[in-house]
Design an enzyme around this catalytic site. Structure first.
Site, PDB file in Angstrom:
ATOM      1  N   CYS A 120     -32.059-111.500 -14.140  1.00 28.46           N
ATOM      2  CA  CYS A 120     -30.859-111.003 -14.823  1.00 28.46           C
ATOM      3  C   CYS A 120     -31.221-110.215 -16.081  1.00 28.46           C
ATOM      4  CB  CYS A 120     -29.987-112.171 -15.236  1.00 28.46           C
ATOM      5  SG  CYS A 120     -29.687-113.345 -13.933  1.00 28.46           S
ATOM      6  N   ARG A 171     -34.936-104.528 -13.333  1.00 23.80           N
ATOM      7  CA  ARG A 171     -35.270-105.954 -13.311  1.00 23.80           C
ATOM      8  C   ARG A 171     -34.819-106.616 -12.006  1.00 23.80           C
ATOM      9  NH1 ARG A 171     -36.086-108.410 -18.527  1.00 23.80           N
ATOM     10  NH2 ARG A 171     -35.178-110.328 -17.775  1.00 23.80           N
ATOM     11  N   TRP A 193     -28.718-111.681 -11.146  1.00 23.00           N
ATOM     12  CA  TRP A 193     -29.527-111.935  -9.946  1.00 23.00           C
ATOM     13  C   TRP A 193     -29.172-113.361  -9.547  1.00 23.00           C
ATOM     14  CZ3 TRP A 193     -33.910-114.934  -8.411  1.00 23.00           C
ATOM     15  CH2 TRP A 193     -34.635-114.412  -7.337  1.00 23.00           C
ATOM     16  N   ASN A 217     -29.023-115.698 -18.974  1.00 23.75           N
ATOM     17  CA  ASN A 217     -30.164-115.668 -18.048  1.00 23.75           C
ATOM     18  C   ASN A 217     -30.762-117.065 -17.983  1.00 23.75           C
ATOM     19  OD1 ASN A 217     -29.828-112.954 -17.909  1.00 23.75           O
ATOM     20  ND2 ASN A 217     -31.735-112.402 -18.943  1.00 23.75           N
ATOM     21  N   GLY A 218     -31.340-117.425 -16.833  1.00 21.64           N
ATOM     22  CA  GLY A 218     -31.980-118.739 -16.722  1.00 21.64           C
ATOM     23  C   GLY A 218     -31.039-119.755 -16.114  1.00 21.64           C
ATOM     24  N   GLU A 277     -53.904-107.242  -2.561  1.00 19.10           N
ATOM     25  CA  GLU A 277     -52.944-106.457  -3.345  1.00 19.10           C
ATOM     26  C   GLU A 277     -52.275-105.386  -2.478  1.00 19.10           C
ATOM     27  OE1 GLU A 277     -51.267-106.386  -5.848  1.00 19.10           O
ATOM     28  OE2 GLU A 277     -50.769-104.290  -6.205  1.00 19.10           O
ATOM     29  N   LYS A 326     -48.243-104.775  -1.998  1.00 15.93           N
ATOM     30  CA  LYS A 326     -47.580-103.486  -2.262  1.00 15.93           C
ATOM     31  C   LYS A 326     -46.781-103.034  -1.043  1.00 15.93           C
ATOM     32  CE  LYS A 326     -47.539-103.197  -5.494  1.00 15.93           C
ATOM     33  NZ  LYS A 326     -48.127-104.027  -6.503  1.00 15.93           N
ATOM     34  N   GLU A 332     -43.675-105.506  -0.253  1.00 12.55           N
ATOM     35  CA  GLU A 332     -42.523-105.583  -1.160  1.00 12.55           C
ATOM     36  C   GLU A 332     -41.652-104.338  -1.152  1.00 12.55           C
ATOM     37  OE1 GLU A 332     -43.376-106.261  -5.361  1.00 12.55           O
ATOM     38  OE2 GLU A 332     -45.130-104.982  -5.254  1.00 12.55           O
ATOM     39  N   HIS A 375     -62.304-115.709  12.082  1.00 18.68           N
ATOM     40  CA  HIS A 375     -61.900-117.115  11.986  1.00 18.68           C
ATOM     41  C   HIS A 375     -60.412-117.289  12.237  1.00 18.68           C
ATOM     42  CE1 HIS A 375     -65.914-118.004  10.593  1.00 18.68           C
ATOM     43  NE2 HIS A 375     -65.806-116.960   9.781  1.00 18.68           N
ATOM     44  N   LYS A 393     -38.214-107.610 -11.413  1.00 21.00           N
ATOM     45  CA  LYS A 393     -39.397-107.126 -12.117  1.00 21.00           C
ATOM     46  C   LYS A 393     -40.066-108.220 -12.919  1.00 21.00           C
ATOM     47  CE  LYS A 393     -42.373-104.189 -13.690  1.00 21.00           C
ATOM     48  NZ  LYS A 393     -43.534-104.008 -12.770  1.00 21.00           N
TER      49      LYS A 393
HETATM   50  O1  M6R Z   1     -45.182-109.375 -15.387  1.00 22.49           O
HETATM   51  P1  M6R Z   1     -46.237-110.023 -14.588  1.00 22.49           P
HETATM   52  O2  M6R Z   1     -47.477-109.183 -14.466  1.00 22.49           O
HETATM   53  O3  M6R Z   1     -46.595-111.407 -15.078  1.00 22.49           O
HETATM   54  O4  M6R Z   1     -45.636-110.191 -13.144  1.00 22.49           O
HETATM   55  C1  M6R Z   1     -46.338-110.853 -12.139  1.00 22.49           C
HETATM   56  C2  M6R Z   1     -45.747-110.617 -10.775  1.00 22.49           C
HETATM   57  O5  M6R Z   1     -44.418-111.040 -10.743  1.00 22.49           O
HETATM   58  C3  M6R Z   1     -45.829-109.146 -10.370  1.00 22.49           C
HETATM   59  O6  M6R Z   1     -47.131-108.667 -10.397  1.00 22.49           O
HETATM   60  C4  M6R Z   1     -45.277-108.967  -8.942  1.00 22.49           C
HETATM   61  O7  M6R Z   1     -46.123-109.568  -8.033  1.00 22.49           O
HETATM   62  C5  M6R Z   1     -45.071-107.485  -8.617  1.00 22.49           C
HETATM   63  N1  M6R Z   1     -43.793-107.284  -8.014  1.00 22.49           N
HETATM   64  C6  M6R Z   1     -46.060-106.957  -7.651  1.00 22.49           C
HETATM   65  O8  M6R Z   1     -45.929-105.595  -7.463  1.00 22.49           O
END
Ligand code: M6R
Length: 590
Positions: free
Chosen positions: A2, A28, A73, A99-100, A468, A472, A475, A491, A585
């Site tokens: 949020c 966000r 959110w 938020n929270g 990674e 990418k 997501e 394996h 985010k």
């Molecule tokens: O702000 P942060 O680097 O701590 O965030 C960590 C993860 O939430 C962030 O890297 C997330 O995995 C991304 N969406 C990946 O692209």
């Protein structure tokens, strides 16, 4: 997660400011939005499900100088207009955005119902304006009423309350970020800096257990527990509005990938003495642990290889959410290295808390200046990537890896050599990110966009890059992608390969090259379509994505074409890469 926005001051366009502020927080991640503002003597409120991008700020231009807004959110209660924030008290004189999570909201709600309060939503938030209304029966002072309510709350939260009668904004923080933007004409309050960056770069941070009250002329910081005033410094943010905008790019994700033309050089522009001091701290620590989440976590895994191969030094990584299970190994002489773009990720903050409780020191590698992690660490290195607004982290990752690689070189007493290598790497990335290169990856994305499964393999520091790559692609394009260490294929995962399955092989020019190429052969023998990311063309590749040869920085270079490929896979599949479904985010809840 949020987003919160608030303004009170001399300006009379607070409603439009709130709409613009919320638009800046869209990145966000959210599913509904709402604003409340005081026009004349009355409170006007507007709430909607869906996106705010199409809303015209001019439609909210009625003269008003106090407003709050929220992008929600959903957690407690579905995505409905009623559940969207702000929430009001019975008399509609108090509006709250939050938020929270208020963990004890059920018990508070029951108590309020018995006193005759009626609720319109399924949210935990709605108890807040009602509780404040109850407190105002015992005190005339809005700030005191909010503080008394805070003392009853359990959970991690940040909330902002508008009171029409006293024309005051009061905000409180316990676990979720809130920042005050100080302008000549008034005060902004937001969950994130971009919300007010167009108006001011002077900020004050609210820490956990603190609250603020402002009427637009002054701002008062208080400790919630004691009620005592807290003195706060003003900090100048170095980010510019231009850095926070898309410019001519269609999406933030592509803009931020392109920012890597110069973000590596900014990341390694660190004080050399400080880097040497940190290297010494690692050398003498009794156990160095690395934590991060998601993409930042993959930078940590890469660092395990950097520290081992370059400096012969062992460090231990755990995803921040798993770290508490390793607390037995922490001593006052241990060091925790925290890697995070936002500096606000809840699991990361929790890991820091665990380390601090053991007396261990904390080094953070962070992008957001003044974030909670940056403020609460013993040492902080900023990666200076500029605002990263796409949910998919790109330039923050390569900045984090560059700083970690630099530290590994310092640990091996070769700081200058490392710096030179990284400067050259930055230049190579600049050359690589040319329109022809990007177009080739777009064409490749077009060719494989209909596949529902995609696998990526790597060895050594290219193994975390395989992990990674999978994040990418997953997501933003929603293709099922998985990354493996090349040697792990036999394996289990090789059973998944069918004729034509696209498999990306991340290759360097080092001691593991022969091994990873032989893993690629194993995939090809099962019918896989091999996409090689490599400095050299190899027979096993069906498609070759050329990358410059970058020695120990190869992982940094190899991930860049995958970021571009992921971006185009999303676009070609009709998805918005900046707004991936179900994701946010900044993950400020555990
Ligand atoms: O702000 P942060 O680097 O701590 O965030 C960590 C993860 O939430 C962030 O890297 C997330 O995995 C991304 N969406 C990946 O692209």
């Amino acid at each position: 997660m949020c987003g919160i926005f608030g303004y009170v001051g001399k300006r009379v366009d607070a409603g439009s400011l709130a709409i613009d502020g919320l638009k800046s927080l869209e990145y966000r991640g959210y599913d509904s939005w709402g604003v409340a503002y005081k026009t004349g003597g009355t409170l006007t409120m507007k709430k909607e499900t869906g996106k705010i991008s199409g809303v015209n700020p001019a439609d909210f231009s009625a003269a008003c100088s106090i407003a709050i807004g929220h992008t929600r959110w959903a957690t407690h209660g579905g995505v409905t207009k009623e559940n969207a924030h702000p929430h009001l008290n019975e008399a509609s004189t108090i509006a709250v955005v939050h938020n929270g999570i208020i963990e004890n909201y059920e018990e508070l709600k029951e108590e309020l119902k018995k006193k005759g309060h009626a609720f319109r939503s399924d949210t935990d938030t709605e108890v807040l304006p009602h509780l404040i209304e109850e407190e105002l029966k015992h005190t005339k002072d809005f700030t005191t009423a909010v503080r008394t309510v805070c003392l009853r709350l359990k959970g991690r939260y940040a909330f902002l309350a508008l009171h029409t009668e006293s024309r005051t904004l009061v905000a409180a923080r316990s676990g979720s970020p809130l920042i005050i933007g100080v302008d000549t004409d008034g005060y902004f309050i937001a969950s994130d800096i971009p919300a007010f960056l167009a108006h001011t770069r002077t900020v004050q941070y609210l820490d956990d257990g603190e609250m603020i009250a402002t009427d637009g002329k002054t701002v008062l910081f208080l400790d919630i527990e004691t009620g005592h005033e807290v003195q706060k410094r003003e900090i100048e943010i170095t980010w510019s509005m231009k850095q926070a905008q898309k410019g001519t790019y269609r999406h933030f994700m592509l803009k931020e990938i392109m920012d890597q033309k110069d973000s590596i050089a900014r990341a390694i522009n660190q004080d050399e003495e400080e880097i040497r001091t940190i290297a010494q701290a690692i050398k003498h620590a009794q156990g160095t642990f690395l934590v991060g989440c998601g993409t930042a976590g993959k930078a940590c895994v890469a660092a395990e290889y950097f520290f081992s191969v370059i400096a012969g030094h062992h460090v231990n990584y755990a995803p921040a959410s798993e770290f508490k299970l390793f607390h037995h190994f922490l001593k006052p002489e241990s060091l925790l290295i925290v890697v995070t773009q936002s500096g606000e990720t809840a699991d990361v903050l929790e890991a820091m808390k665990i380390a601090k409780a053991k007396g261990s020191k904390v080094l953070s590698i962070v992008n957001v200046q003044g974030s909670t992690v940056a403020r609460e660490s013993d040492y902080t290195l900023l990666i200076n990537a500029g605002p990263e607004r796409a949910v998919a982290s790109t330039k923050a990752l390569t900045g984090q890896m560059a700083v970690l690689l630099l530290i590994a070189y310092a640990l091996a007493d070769k700081l200058r050599e490392g710096k030179l290598l990284l400067l050259e790497t930055g230049e190579m990335i600049n050359d690589m990110l040319n329109p022809r290169y990007v177009e080739r990856l777009e064409a490749l994305a077009d060719g494989i966009k209909r596949h529902e499964n995609l696998y990526i393999i790597g060895k050594s520091w290219n193994y975390p890059m395989a992990l990674e790559s999978a994040i990418k692609i997953q997501e933003v394009s929603y293709i099922h992608a998985e990354g493996f260490a090349g040697g792990e294929l036999k394996h289990g995962p090789i059973a998944l390969i069918e004729k034509g399955t696209p498999c990306i092989v991340l290759v360097g020019k080092d001691e593991v090259t022969a091994d990873i190429l032989s893993n690629a052969m194993e995939l090809k023998a099962r019918g896989a379509f091999i996409i090689g990311v490599s400095p050299e063309r190899r027979d096993v590749f069906d498609e070759w994505i050329k990358v410059p040869e970058a020695s120990t920085a190869q992982a940094i270079v190899n991930i860049i074409p995958i970021q571009i490929l992921a971006y185009f896979l999303a676009v070609k599949r009709g998805k918005d890469p900046d707004m991936p479904r179900n994701l946010a985010k900044s993950v400020t809840v555990k």
